[in-house]
Design an enzyme around this catalytic site. Structure first.
Site, PDB file in Angstrom:
ATOM      1  N   ILE A  76       5.929   3.670  -4.067  1.00 39.57           N
ATOM      2  CA  ILE A  76       7.288   3.210  -4.370  1.00 39.57           C
ATOM      3  C   ILE A  76       8.112   4.439  -4.786  1.00 39.57           C
ATOM      4  O   ILE A  76       7.781   5.092  -5.785  1.00 39.57           O
ATOM      5  CB  ILE A  76       7.290   2.173  -5.527  1.00 39.57           C
ATOM      6  CG1 ILE A  76       6.431   0.955  -5.181  1.00 39.57           C
ATOM      7  CG2 ILE A  76       8.710   1.759  -5.889  1.00 39.57           C
ATOM      8  CD1 ILE A  76       7.055  -0.021  -4.231  1.00 39.57           C
TER       9      ILE A  76
ATOM     10  N   GLU B 189      -8.150 -12.746  -9.105  1.00 40.09           N
ATOM     11  CA  GLU B 189      -6.740 -12.343  -8.930  1.00 40.09           C
ATOM     12  C   GLU B 189      -5.875 -13.553  -8.597  1.00 40.09           C
ATOM     13  O   GLU B 189      -4.757 -13.685  -9.091  1.00 40.09           O
ATOM     14  CB  GLU B 189      -6.615 -11.323  -7.787  1.00 40.09           C
ATOM     15  CG  GLU B 189      -7.197  -9.967  -8.104  1.00 40.09           C
ATOM     16  CD  GLU B 189      -6.958  -8.969  -6.979  1.00 40.09           C
ATOM     17  OE1 GLU B 189      -5.912  -9.025  -6.316  1.00 40.09           O
ATOM     18  OE2 GLU B 189      -7.841  -8.117  -6.754  1.00 40.09           O
TER      19      GLU B 189
ATOM     20  N   HIS C 179      -4.219  -4.562  -9.519  1.00 43.51           N
ATOM     21  CA  HIS C 179      -5.221  -3.598  -9.054  1.00 43.51           C
ATOM     22  C   HIS C 179      -6.606  -4.241  -9.225  1.00 43.51           C
ATOM     23  O   HIS C 179      -6.883  -4.825 -10.280  1.00 43.51           O
ATOM     24  CB  HIS C 179      -5.117  -2.320  -9.896  1.00 43.51           C
ATOM     25  CG  HIS C 179      -6.098  -1.273  -9.490  1.00 43.51           C
ATOM     26  ND1 HIS C 179      -5.910  -0.468  -8.378  1.00 43.51           N
ATOM     27  CD2 HIS C 179      -7.282  -0.908 -10.020  1.00 43.51           C
ATOM     28  CE1 HIS C 179      -6.942   0.349  -8.258  1.00 43.51           C
ATOM     29  NE2 HIS C 179      -7.797   0.102  -9.244  1.00 43.51           N
TER      30      HIS C 179
ATOM     31  N   LEU D 288       0.786  -1.238   0.000  1.00 42.96           N
ATOM     32  CA  LEU D 288       0.000   0.000   0.000  1.00 42.96           C
ATOM     33  C   LEU D 288       0.818   1.288   0.000  1.00 42.96           C
ATOM     34  O   LEU D 288       0.264   2.375  -0.112  1.00 42.96           O
ATOM     35  CB  LEU D 288      -0.956   0.006   1.199  1.00 42.96           C
ATOM     36  CG  LEU D 288      -2.049  -1.065   1.147  1.00 42.96           C
ATOM     37  CD1 LEU D 288      -2.890  -1.049   2.417  1.00 42.96           C
ATOM     38  CD2 LEU D 288      -2.949  -0.885  -0.079  1.00 42.96           C
ATOM     39  N   LYS D 289       2.130   1.172   0.146  1.00 43.31           N
ATOM     40  CA  LYS D 289       2.942   2.391   0.183  1.00 43.31           C
ATOM     41  C   LYS D 289       3.388   2.799  -1.221  1.00 43.31           C
ATOM     42  O   LYS D 289       3.490   1.958  -2.115  1.00 43.31           O
ATOM     43  CB  LYS D 289       4.189   2.154   1.034  1.00 43.31           C
ATOM     44  CG  LYS D 289       3.879   1.968   2.492  1.00 43.31           C
ATOM     45  CD  LYS D 289       3.652   3.304   3.131  1.00 43.31           C
ATOM     46  CE  LYS D 289       3.266   3.132   4.587  1.00 43.31           C
ATOM     47  NZ  LYS D 289       3.015   4.414   5.231  1.00 43.31           N
TER      48      LYS D 289
HETATM   49  C1  GRF Z   1      -5.810  -7.106  -3.889  1.00 41.79           C
HETATM   50  O1  GRF Z   1      -7.163  -6.838  -4.098  1.00 41.79           O
HETATM   51  C2  GRF Z   1      -4.985  -6.405  -4.919  1.00 41.79           C
HETATM   52  O2  GRF Z   1      -5.663  -6.172  -6.127  1.00 41.79           O
HETATM   53  C3  GRF Z   1      -4.681  -5.080  -4.264  1.00 41.79           C
HETATM   54  O3  GRF Z   1      -4.560  -5.380  -2.905  1.00 41.79           O
HETATM   55  C4  GRF Z   1      -5.302  -6.545  -2.574  1.00 41.79           C
HETATM   56  C5  GRF Z   1      -4.348  -7.456  -1.866  1.00 41.79           C
HETATM   57  O4  GRF Z   1      -4.981  -8.531  -1.267  1.00 41.79           O
HETATM   58  N1  GRF Z   1      -3.510  -4.469  -4.832  1.00 41.79           N
HETATM   59  P1  GRF Z   1      -4.130  -9.672  -0.568  1.00 41.79           P
HETATM   60  O5  GRF Z   1      -3.257  -9.007   0.506  1.00 41.79           O
HETATM   61  O6  GRF Z   1      -3.293 -10.331  -1.601  1.00 41.79           O
HETATM   62  O7  GRF Z   1      -5.135 -10.563   0.036  1.00 41.79           O
END
Ligand code: GRF
Length: 198
Positions: A89, A175, A105, A86-87
């Site tokens: 880069i 994902e 994303h 979340l930070k």
């Molecule tokens: C995911 O939804 C990804 O798209 C976003 O952050 C979330 C991470 O989830 N960048 P996790 O920590 O892998 O469960």
């Protein structure tokens, strides 16, 4: 053989788990997961890495990027995979690893991306917009949030009774299937001297 991969995560790391499981299940994958790193010492992702026998390190993300660069150099990392990191880069890292940092994303970029657009906020914005589809995007990281060249997208239908939670669940499940395979693909292309140039 192939690129040495680091996964960066700030949270629980379900994508990290999917990547680790994929690499463990197939010994034909290009590259190897050599490091999991987090800006948070207590991140669940570090525990997951530890349990899988992968070096797990935390680093200070508040500096100009030198702590992260030192760490990546110490483990001779070639490819950086952001999985719920979340930070921001720092530019110094982007410069050193140009074309070698990827992110996932939970939306169809360029829509519903940018600073502050993460997690439930993305899915709430999708629903509020009335969009009929959503999905995920894997992209290279450049110096703007959610902005670098797109590598892969997967589109999912928004159902009439969807909530931010139900959308989040479906997108995250997709994902877990897409990201490990894209990591493997990028690693194989890098290994073949066909790394992306942009
Ligand atoms: C995911 O939804 C990804 O798209 C976003 O952050 C979330 C991470 O989830 N960048 P996790 O920590 O892998 O469960």
């Amino acid at each position: 053989m192939g690129p040495r991969i680091a996964v960066l995560a700030s949270g629980g790391g379900t994508n990290l788990k999917a990547i680790i499981d994929h690499y463990a299940a197939l010994n034909t994958c290009a590259g190897s997961i050599e490091l999991v790193a987090s800006n948070r010492e207590t991140a669940g992702a570090l525990e997951r890495a530890h349990a899988a026998g992968i070096p797990a390190e935390s680093f200070d993300s508040g500096d100009d990027g030198s702590a992260l660069i030192d760490l990546l150099h110490r483990f001779s990392i070639d490819l950086v995979v952001l999985a719920g990191y979340l930070k921001h880069i720092p530019g110094s890292v982007i410069e050193k690893y140009h074309g070698r940092i990827i992110n996932i994303h939970p939306g169809l970029l360029p829509d519903f991306g940018g600073a502050g657009m993460y997690g439930a906020r993305v899915h709430a914005a999708v629903l509020a917009s009335g969009a009929t589809s959503t999905g995920l995007t894997v992209h290279f990281v450049d110096d703007e949030y959610d902005h670098g060249p797109v590598i892969a997208q997967w589109r999912l239908r928004v159902k009439i009774d969807d909530t931010p939670e139900s959308l989040a669940e479906r997108v995250l499940s997709a994902e877990h299937i897409v990201y490990p395979r894209v990591v493997e693909m990028v690693a194989a292309l890098t290994d073949s001297g066909l790394a992306a140039d942009f």
